[in-house]
Design a protein around this motif. Structure first.
Motif, short mmCIF file in Angstrom:
data_model
loop_
_atom_site.label_atom_id
_atom_site.label_comp_id
_atom_site.label_asym_id
_atom_site.label_seq_id
_atom_site.Cartn_x
_atom_site.Cartn_y
_atom_site.Cartn_z
N GLN A 21 -29.55 -25.60 50.45
CA GLN A 21 -29.24 -24.59 51.33
C GLN A 21 -28.36 -25.13 52.13
OE1 GLN A 21 -32.98 -22.71 51.78
NE2 GLN A 21 -32.09 -20.30 51.31
N PHE A 22 -29.04 -26.32 52.89
CA PHE A 22 -28.09 -26.98 53.70
C PHE A 22 -27.12 -27.87 53.04
CE2 PHE A 22 -32.51 -26.93 54.98
CZ PHE A 22 -32.00 -26.35 56.33
N CYS A 23 -26.89 -28.42 52.27
CA CYS A 23 -25.67 -28.82 51.59
C CYS A 23 -25.37 -29.22 50.38
CB CYS A 23 -26.05 -30.96 52.02
SG CYS A 23 -27.28 -31.25 49.78
N GLY A 24 -25.87 -28.17 49.72
CA GLY A 24 -25.05 -27.42 48.58
C GLY A 24 -25.48 -28.36 47.73
N ALA A 25 -26.22 -29.51 47.41
CA ALA A 25 -26.66 -30.17 45.87
C ALA A 25 -27.01 -29.86 45.26
CB ALA A 25 -27.04 -31.98 46.51
N HIS A 26 -27.30 -29.65 44.01
CA HIS A 26 -27.08 -28.70 42.82
C HIS A 26 -27.79 -29.77 41.94
CE1 HIS A 26 -26.34 -26.22 38.87
NE2 HIS A 26 -27.17 -27.19 38.50
N TYR A 27 -28.97 -29.15 41.55
CA TYR A 27 -29.82 -30.39 40.23
C TYR A 27 -30.53 -29.84 38.99
CZ TYR A 27 -30.85 -33.09 44.97
OH TYR A 27 -30.29 -33.45 46.33
N GLU A 28 -30.28 -30.09 37.93
CA GLU A 28 -30.67 -29.82 36.81
C GLU A 28 -31.87 -30.68 36.89
OE1 GLU A 28 -27.94 -28.90 34.24
OE2 GLU A 28 -26.12 -27.97 35.37
N PHE A 29 -33.14 -29.91 35.81
CA PHE A 29 -34.38 -30.62 35.18
C PHE A 29 -34.33 -30.55 33.85
CE2 PHE A 29 -34.12 -29.98 39.85
CZ PHE A 29 -34.84 -32.02 40.40
N ASP A 30 -35.17 -31.46 33.16
CA ASP A 30 -35.72 -30.85 32.01
C ASP A 30 -36.88 -30.16 32.77
OD1 ASP A 30 -36.82 -30.65 29.78
OD2 ASP A 30 -36.69 -32.93 28.48
N PRO A 31 -37.32 -28.94 32.04
CA PRO A 31 -38.87 -28.29 32.28
C PRO A 31 -40.02 -29.12 31.73
CG PRO A 31 -37.86 -27.15 30.62
CD PRO A 31 -36.64 -28.06 31.14
N ALA A 32 -39.73 -30.08 30.90
CA ALA A 32 -40.94 -30.42 30.12
C ALA A 32 -41.34 -31.60 31.31
CB ALA A 32 -41.11 -31.44 28.93
N THR A 33 -40.50 -31.74 31.93
CA THR A 33 -40.91 -32.61 33.35
C THR A 33 -41.17 -32.13 34.50
OG1 THR A 33 -38.93 -32.94 34.27
CG2 THR A 33 -38.96 -34.09 32.20
N LEU A 34 -41.33 -31.01 34.70
CA LEU A 34 -41.96 -30.03 35.74
C LEU A 34 -43.23 -29.52 36.24
CD1 LEU A 34 -38.03 -28.28 36.61
CD2 LEU A 34 -39.06 -30.86 37.36
N GLY A 35 -44.15 -29.47 37.09
CA GLY A 35 -45.21 -28.59 36.93
C GLY A 35 -46.02 -29.60 37.17
N PHE A 36 -47.53 -29.10 37.36
CA PHE A 36 -48.80 -29.77 37.00
C PHE A 36 -49.36 -29.93 35.20
CE2 PHE A 36 -50.72 -25.89 37.92
CZ PHE A 36 -50.91 -25.89 37.09
N GLU A 37 -48.35 -29.58 34.79
CA GLU A 37 -48.48 -29.50 33.32
C GLU A 37 -47.18 -30.16 32.29
OE1 GLU A 37 -51.89 -25.88 32.43
OE2 GLU A 37 -49.68 -25.62 32.62
N ALA A 38 -46.53 -31.19 33.06
CA ALA A 38 -45.50 -31.84 32.67
C ALA A 38 -45.64 -32.64 31.48
CB ALA A 38 -45.06 -32.00 33.55
#
Length: 332
Positions: A311-328
């Protein structure tokens, strides 16, 4: 004639003290840093003005605090300007610049440019949050919105929450110099009486303060002698004009001498200020680490990606969902 020396004080905060009046202060000039803050978003002019004022307040207030990490200012209201938020990151080492970032959340359909910018906030509160980093309990102070500007809200906060008389004189807007395009400039002075045990704290203010809604003001806090010095400094500050505050033709040191030469002004090393955002892919991953695979699935787009925007600088990030969360199931 304008040359590089006239911009020596741009994007700096100059601390000073009025020895004979027991008052400390800051003079801030924001130029390039304010341009960068506002360039991250396409705000309507009235919202730009609110963000500019908040960024200037943040630079002045942040420099007064022995900060290990972050100071945040927030104004939340029920009007079209729902949230104005800023962060000030203290210098990482001696001589390094402090960093500021800011953004606004607003209802574009309800922003009427004929209104005064502060009227767009409505009813709400002003908050200061101080985070000194890991293993330190964060501090938060909140006061109702009062007065007709964000600077008035900040003055009320310091009187009510800290019982420290505080005054701001601010100027900001778009300016044009010969041979250059239009750009944002802002400047301001902060005065603050040195902290003391106030008459209100001793029990003389049991019926409430004299300000809006019974909130405290400087007059409720200071005794007669300190009040006289404080009033004199404020009267002198009232003689400044926008060009003196914004610069660049009048140096902060020259302004101090003009205003307060009889009060014995003493200056300290100026603090450079820059635009800076702390967002990163790792920080986004960390914020998502508390979610299960099921939760992550609800955040996943049809293209099979989880996205996030700063929200501050407008940077955009994209991730593979399999690499996220505590069950990655996959490494980043």
């Amino acid at each position: 004639m304008t040359d590089a020396t006239t911009h020596l004080w741009d994007d700096t905060v100059l601390p000073f003290q009025l020895d004979s009046a027991d008052i400390r202060g800051r003079i801030a000039r924001l130029d390039g840093v304010l341009e960068e803050v506002l360039a991250q978003h396409d705000y309507p002019p009235a919202i730009e003005a609110l963000v500019a004022e908040m960024a200037l307040l943040t630079a002045l207030i942040g420099q007064t605090i022995k900060l290990r990490w972050k100071l945040s200012l927030q104004v939340r209201g029920d009007g079209p300007a729902r949230l104005i938020a800023t962060d000030y990151y203290g210098p990482s080492e001696d001589g390094a610049p402090a960093r500021i970032r800011a953004y606004a959340s607003y209802d574009a359909d309800r922003v009427a440019e004929t209104e005064q910018p502060f009227d767009l906030v409505g009813q709400g509160y002003f908050a200061i949050l101080i985070d000194q980093g890991r293993d330190m309990a964060p501090y938060q102070g909140i006061t109702p919105l009062a007065g007709g500007s964000l600077s008035s809200c900040a003055e009320t906060y310091f009187a009510q929450s800290e019982q420290i008389p505080t005054r701001f004189a601010l100027a900001y807007g778009r300016s044009t110099e010969a041979g250059q395009g239009e750009q944002w400039r802002a400047g301001g002075v902060m005065l603050q009486h040195m902290p003391k045990a106030s008459p209100f704290a001793a029990g003389s203010g049991d019926t409430g303060g004299s300000g809006e809604g019974g909130l405290l003001t400087a007059e409720d806090i200071l005794d007669a002698d300190d009040g006289e010095n404080w009033n004199r400094a404020n009267i002198l500050l009232d003689t400044t004009d926008e060009l003196e505050l914004i610069g660049p033709s009048v140096a902060p040191t020259d302004l101090l001498v003009r205003l307060f030469h009889e009060e014995g002004p003493r200056v300290f090393d100026p603090q450079p200020v820059r635009f800076g955002c702390t967002c990163s892919a790792d920080r986004v991953r960390q914020s998502l680490s508390i979610y299960s695979a099921k939760d992550i699935a609800t955040m996943t787009t049809d293209e099979g990606r989880v996205t996030a925007d700063c929200q501050f600088c407008g940077a955009h990030y994209e991730f593979d969902p399999a690499t996220l969360g505590f069950e990655a199931t996959k490494a980043p």
